[in-house]
Design a protein around this motif. Structure first.
Motif, short mmCIF file in Angstrom:
data_model
loop_
_atom_site.label_atom_id
_atom_site.label_comp_id
_atom_site.label_asym_id
_atom_site.label_seq_id
_atom_site.Cartn_x
_atom_site.Cartn_y
_atom_site.Cartn_z
N VAL A 44 0.84 -1.20 0.00
CA VAL A 44 0.00 0.00 0.00
C VAL A 44 0.88 1.25 0.00
O VAL A 44 0.61 2.20 -0.76
CB VAL A 44 -0.96 -0.01 1.20
CG1 VAL A 44 -1.63 1.33 1.39
CG2 VAL A 44 -2.00 -1.11 1.04
N ARG A 45 1.93 1.26 0.81
CA ARG A 45 2.83 2.43 0.83
C ARG A 45 3.50 2.63 -0.52
O ARG A 45 3.62 3.77 -1.00
CB ARG A 45 3.90 2.25 1.92
CG ARG A 45 3.40 2.54 3.31
CD ARG A 45 4.54 2.64 4.31
NE ARG A 45 5.37 1.45 4.34
CZ ARG A 45 5.17 0.41 5.15
NH1 ARG A 45 4.15 0.42 5.99
NH2 ARG A 45 5.98 -0.62 5.11
N GLN A 48 0.99 4.10 -2.92
CA GLN A 48 0.75 5.51 -2.61
C GLN A 48 1.88 6.38 -3.14
O GLN A 48 1.63 7.46 -3.69
CB GLN A 48 0.59 5.70 -1.11
CG GLN A 48 -0.71 5.17 -0.56
CD GLN A 48 -0.78 5.21 0.95
OE1 GLN A 48 0.24 5.27 1.63
NE2 GLN A 48 -1.99 5.16 1.48
N ARG A 49 3.13 5.92 -2.99
CA ARG A 49 4.26 6.68 -3.52
C ARG A 49 4.19 6.78 -5.04
O ARG A 49 4.49 7.83 -5.62
CB ARG A 49 5.58 6.04 -3.10
CG ARG A 49 5.96 6.31 -1.66
CD ARG A 49 7.40 5.93 -1.38
NE ARG A 49 7.72 4.57 -1.75
CZ ARG A 49 7.66 3.52 -0.93
NH1 ARG A 49 7.29 3.69 0.33
NH2 ARG A 49 7.98 2.32 -1.36
N VAL A 51 1.47 6.72 -6.92
CA VAL A 51 0.39 7.65 -7.27
C VAL A 51 0.86 9.08 -7.06
O VAL A 51 0.62 9.95 -7.91
CB VAL A 51 -0.88 7.35 -6.44
CG1 VAL A 51 -1.89 8.47 -6.55
CG2 VAL A 51 -1.49 6.02 -6.88
N MET A 52 1.54 9.34 -5.95
CA MET A 52 2.04 10.69 -5.69
C MET A 52 3.05 11.10 -6.76
O MET A 52 3.06 12.25 -7.22
CB MET A 52 2.66 10.78 -4.30
CG MET A 52 1.62 10.73 -3.19
SD MET A 52 2.34 10.66 -1.54
CE MET A 52 3.31 12.15 -1.52
#
Length: 62
Positions: A44-45, A48-49, A51-52
């Motif tokens: 998940v982390r 998220q990175r 996507v950012m």
């Protein structure tokens, strides 16, 4: 089958093997959900990175 609790825990001379096997299985049953949870959180982390990073690239490219 056993006449006393001492005979049960001795397992006919195989106690070390039997109880270590039970212990190893119990340890795996306890650690597996923790390992799965840690791996899930890492995924998940990472997502998220990513996507950012994509959002940053889209904003910078305008």
């Amino acid at each position: 089958m056993w006449n006393s609790s001492a005979e049960f825990f001795a397992m006919g001379g195989y106690a070390l093997y039997v109880w270590c096997s039970f212990g190893a299985c119990a340890l795996v049953f306890l650690l597996e959900p923790l390992a799965v949870r840690a791996r899930h959180q890492a995924i998940v982390r990472r997502l998220q990175r990513e996507v950012m990073a994509e959002q940053f690239d889209q904003k910078g490219g305008q």
